[in-house]
Design an enzyme around this catalytic site. Structure first.
Site, PDB file in Angstrom:
ATOM      1  N   ASP A 131       0.845  -1.188   0.000  1.00 48.93           N
ATOM      2  CA  ASP A 131       0.000   0.000   0.000  1.00 48.93           C
ATOM      3  C   ASP A 131       0.887   1.246   0.000  1.00 48.93           C
ATOM      4  O   ASP A 131       1.686   1.461   0.914  1.00 48.93           O
ATOM      5  CB  ASP A 131      -0.901  -0.012   1.243  1.00 48.93           C
ATOM      6  CG  ASP A 131      -1.850   1.178   1.254  1.00 48.93           C
ATOM      7  OD1 ASP A 131      -2.935   1.045   0.660  1.00 48.93           O
ATOM      8  OD2 ASP A 131      -1.499   2.220   1.835  1.00 48.93           O
ATOM      9  N   THR A 171       0.336   4.472   0.393  1.00 48.95           N
ATOM     10  CA  THR A 171       0.203   5.450   1.479  1.00 48.95           C
ATOM     11  C   THR A 171       0.892   4.929   2.738  1.00 48.95           C
ATOM     12  O   THR A 171       1.535   5.685   3.474  1.00 48.95           O
ATOM     13  CB  THR A 171      -1.279   5.762   1.762  1.00 48.95           C
ATOM     14  OG1 THR A 171      -1.842   6.355   0.585  1.00 48.95           O
ATOM     15  CG2 THR A 171      -1.441   6.732   2.917  1.00 48.95           C
ATOM     16  N   HIS A 187       5.032   5.437   6.518  1.00 52.46           N
ATOM     17  CA  HIS A 187       6.090   4.754   7.277  1.00 52.46           C
ATOM     18  C   HIS A 187       7.410   5.518   7.161  1.00 52.46           C
ATOM     19  O   HIS A 187       8.055   5.818   8.172  1.00 52.46           O
ATOM     20  CB  HIS A 187       6.264   3.314   6.764  1.00 52.46           C
ATOM     21  CG  HIS A 187       7.485   2.628   7.315  1.00 52.46           C
ATOM     22  ND1 HIS A 187       7.432   1.771   8.391  1.00 52.46           N
ATOM     23  CD2 HIS A 187       8.795   2.691   6.949  1.00 52.46           C
ATOM     24  CE1 HIS A 187       8.666   1.338   8.666  1.00 52.46           C
ATOM     25  NE2 HIS A 187       9.515   1.883   7.795  1.00 52.46           N
ATOM     26  N   GLU A 188       7.817   5.804   5.925  1.00 47.12           N
ATOM     27  CA  GLU A 188       9.092   6.504   5.726  1.00 47.12           C
ATOM     28  C   GLU A 188       9.054   7.882   6.365  1.00 47.12           C
ATOM     29  O   GLU A 188      10.049   8.359   6.915  1.00 47.12           O
ATOM     30  CB  GLU A 188       9.435   6.599   4.236  1.00 47.12           C
ATOM     31  CG  GLU A 188       9.641   5.250   3.537  1.00 47.12           C
ATOM     32  CD  GLU A 188      10.732   4.382   4.171  1.00 47.12           C
ATOM     33  OE1 GLU A 188      11.632   4.922   4.835  1.00 47.12           O
ATOM     34  OE2 GLU A 188      10.664   3.148   4.006  1.00 47.12           O
ATOM     35  N   HIS A 203      10.015   8.113   9.918  1.00 49.47           N
ATOM     36  CA  HIS A 203      11.445   8.273  10.226  1.00 49.47           C
ATOM     37  C   HIS A 203      11.818   9.751  10.310  1.00 49.47           C
ATOM     38  O   HIS A 203      12.681  10.136  11.091  1.00 49.47           O
ATOM     39  CB  HIS A 203      12.307   7.586   9.155  1.00 49.47           C
ATOM     40  CG  HIS A 203      12.225   6.084   9.198  1.00 49.47           C
ATOM     41  ND1 HIS A 203      12.418   5.365  10.347  1.00 49.47           N
ATOM     42  CD2 HIS A 203      11.979   5.174   8.212  1.00 49.47           C
ATOM     43  CE1 HIS A 203      12.294   4.065  10.082  1.00 49.47           C
ATOM     44  NE2 HIS A 203      12.014   3.923   8.796  1.00 49.47           N
ATOM     45  N   ASP A 235      12.446   1.796  12.994  1.00 48.50           N
ATOM     46  CA  ASP A 235      11.713   0.636  12.474  1.00 48.50           C
ATOM     47  C   ASP A 235      11.358  -0.318  13.603  1.00 48.50           C
ATOM     48  O   ASP A 235      12.060  -0.408  14.605  1.00 48.50           O
ATOM     49  CB  ASP A 235      12.585  -0.131  11.464  1.00 48.50           C
ATOM     50  CG  ASP A 235      12.608   0.548  10.106  1.00 48.50           C
ATOM     51  OD1 ASP A 235      11.527   0.953   9.635  1.00 48.50           O
ATOM     52  OD2 ASP A 235      13.693   0.665   9.524  1.00 48.50           O
TER      53      ASP A 235
HETATM   54 ZN    ZN Z   1      11.610   2.064   7.955  1.00 51.36          ZN
END
Ligand code: ZN
Length: 219
Positions: free
Chosen positions: A153, A155, A160-161, A164, A170
């Site tokens: 997915d 989005t 997720h990125e 950071h 993570d």
């Molecule tokens: Zn990551």
């Protein structure tokens, strides 16, 4: 493991050609570092010291610029982190990610910049998948991989990125309800919302402007 699935190859090639026509040249150190330890690719489904190091370097780069701006407005308790979108294929996913994060946390907000943003989104093909890193000149960037964004997915990948950029590490072994579990729960996981714990972590990290987050990096 690291090879993009073949069923998307045709579409990827088409997207890549279209993107090459409009995208700014993407030449950070990502290319140069091939052959060294793998980057935080979702496909590995595992974190490593190297991945965590890149994530942290990325966050520190974002922070360094945010800090400069904050000095001009020390009275503000909310930090605005700006970004440049140089990943036109993923504009919708990036806009979704911004909306999700801005609704989920209070102490830091994301805002698209017309240029000179605190970090940048880029797009392209990389067998390692999507990741966050620095360009070696103190500028942080998020790289969005075509193949991975077809398989997972989009989005969720962008959010997720972006997690950071806001300081989250993570946690691949986590459940689908966590954003930072990334590719851990597999491609069927389409959750793009940070869970309560992730929201609290970000708000805590950016509490009282940049004082706390700066201190946390000194530890
Ligand atoms: Zn990551």
């Amino acid at each position: 493991m690291g090879i993009p699935s073949r069923k998307f190859a045709g579409r990827i090639a088409a997207v890549a050609v279209a993107a090459a026509a409009v995208a700014a040249p993407f030449a950070p150190t990502a290319q140069a570092s091939q052959g060294t330890a793998p980057h935080p690719a979702w496909k590995t489904w595992q974190t490593s010291a190297q991945d965590a190091k890149a994530d942290r370097a990325f966050f520190q780069a974002v922070l360094a610029v945010a800090k400069k701006k904050q000095l001009a407005h020390p009275e503000l308790d909310q930090v605005t982190v700006t970004y440049d979108n140089q990943a036109p294929t993923f504009s919708t996913s990036i806009a979704n990610s911004t909306r999700i994060w801005n609704g989920a946390v209070h102490n830091v907000q994301l805002q698209e910049s017309g240029g000179g943003g605190d970090f940048s989104y880029y797009e392209g093909n990389d067998p390692r998948g999507s990741y966050a890193d620095t360009d070696g000149h103190g500028h942080g960037y998020i790289f969005l991989d075509y193949a991975q964004n077809q398989e997972y997915d989009s989005t969720r990948v962008a959010a997720h990125e972006t997690g950071h950029a806001l300081g989250l590490p993570d946690h691949y072994e986590g459940p689908c309800s966590e954003l930072m579990s990334g590719g851990g729960p597999g491609p069927s996981c389409t959750n793009s919302q940070p869970d309560a714990n992730e929201r609290a972590q970000v708000d805590q990290l950016w509490a009282n402007g940049l004082a706390k987050v700066s201190a946390s990096l000194m530890r």
